[in-house]
Write an enzyme that holds these catalytic residues in place. Structure first.
Site, short mmCIF file in Angstrom:
data_model
loop_
_atom_site.label_atom_id
_atom_site.label_comp_id
_atom_site.label_asym_id
_atom_site.label_seq_id
_atom_site.Cartn_x
_atom_site.Cartn_y
_atom_site.Cartn_z
N GLY A 31 -0.72 38.85 15.12
CA GLY A 31 -0.77 39.89 16.15
C GLY A 31 0.09 41.09 15.82
O GLY A 31 0.14 41.55 14.67
N ASP A 33 3.26 41.37 15.66
CA ASP A 33 4.35 41.01 14.74
C ASP A 33 3.89 41.17 13.27
O ASP A 33 4.56 41.82 12.46
CB ASP A 33 4.74 39.55 15.03
CG ASP A 33 6.06 39.12 14.42
OD1 ASP A 33 6.75 39.96 13.82
OD2 ASP A 33 6.38 37.92 14.53
N SER A 121 3.64 39.15 25.11
CA SER A 121 3.12 37.86 25.63
C SER A 121 1.66 37.90 26.07
O SER A 121 1.13 36.87 26.51
CB SER A 121 3.98 37.31 26.78
OG SER A 121 5.25 36.91 26.31
N GLY A 123 -0.96 38.32 24.19
CA GLY A 123 -1.87 37.90 23.12
C GLY A 123 -1.85 36.40 22.96
O GLY A 123 -2.21 35.65 23.88
N TYR A 125 0.45 34.39 23.15
CA TYR A 125 1.29 33.68 24.13
C TYR A 125 0.65 33.54 25.51
O TYR A 125 1.24 32.96 26.42
CB TYR A 125 2.68 34.32 24.22
CG TYR A 125 3.61 33.92 23.08
CD1 TYR A 125 3.19 33.05 22.06
CD2 TYR A 125 4.92 34.38 23.02
CE1 TYR A 125 4.05 32.69 21.03
CE2 TYR A 125 5.78 34.01 21.99
CZ TYR A 125 5.34 33.16 20.99
OH TYR A 125 6.18 32.79 19.97
#
Ligand code: ADP
Length: 175
Positions: A31, A33, A121, A123, A125
């Site tokens: 994602g 990150d 959060s 995605g 998460y």
């Protein structure tokens, strides 16, 4: 403090600090990150490894934030935070609020005047985009500016951007 909603790729934003929806390992992931690490280059992973070894041997706790340089990014800094993972049962809104608030506080400490946030959060998460928008926008609106002039929410897809626009309009109409 101005709040701007932008559709696009956070790695391209010309802001002083971008917030990374990292994971506790600090060693990169998918994602946003993964996109930030690809755009910043290998020095970012090196800096994160060092932080992990020297400061967070057990990983960065959920809701906390820590900064590195931005390396190959247009942004001078990356603020790494860990949002709660709803798929692992982390559904307490306070954890998501803390991730936004501690990231902002870190930006203030750095002296950043502009900060870009992704939908932390929303995605892998597994949080609902509407909950992320409500918590993220509320937290930023309630935070004392302390030198931050602009906060951007950079949304990767049109549907998520639309959710943020609706929530921001709702919050504005209640003022
Ligand atoms: P998390 O694990 O915190 O859910 P993800 O990276 O899986 O983090 O997703 C968070 C949000 O970031 C999602 O809405 C996803 O679509 C979005 N995203 C992915 N890549 C980028 C990018 N390059 N710029 C901005 N947002 C992105």
């Amino acid at each position: 403090m101005e709040i701007a909603l932008v559709t696009g790729d956070i790695t391209r934003r010309n802001v002083q600090a971008v917030v990374n929806a990292a994971n506790s390992s600090l060693l990169g992931g998918g994602g946003v990150d993964g996109a930030i690490h690809r755009a910043a280059g290998p020095e970012l992973l090196e800096a994160c490894r060092k932080l992990r070894e020297e400061t967070y041997p057990g990983g960065l706790p959920v809701g906390e934030a820590v900064a590195t340089e931005g390396f190959g990014l247009p942004a001078r800094w990356v603020i790494h935070t860990v949002g709660p993972n709803a798929r692992a049962g982390q559904t307490d809104p306070e954890l998501l609020r803390a991730a936004f608030a501690n990231s902002l506080q870190t930006a203030v400490s750095l002296g950043a005047s502009s900060v870009a946030f992704p939908a932390i959060s929303a995605g892998v998460y597994g949080w609902d985009a509407r909950d992320v928008a409500e918590i993220g926008l509320r937290t930023v609106r309630e935070h004392p500016g302390n030198g931050i002039e602009t906060v951007e929410f950079v949304l990767f897809s049109d549907p998520v951007a639309q959710v943020f626009r609706t929530v921001l309009a709702d919050l504005d109409s209640r003022d």
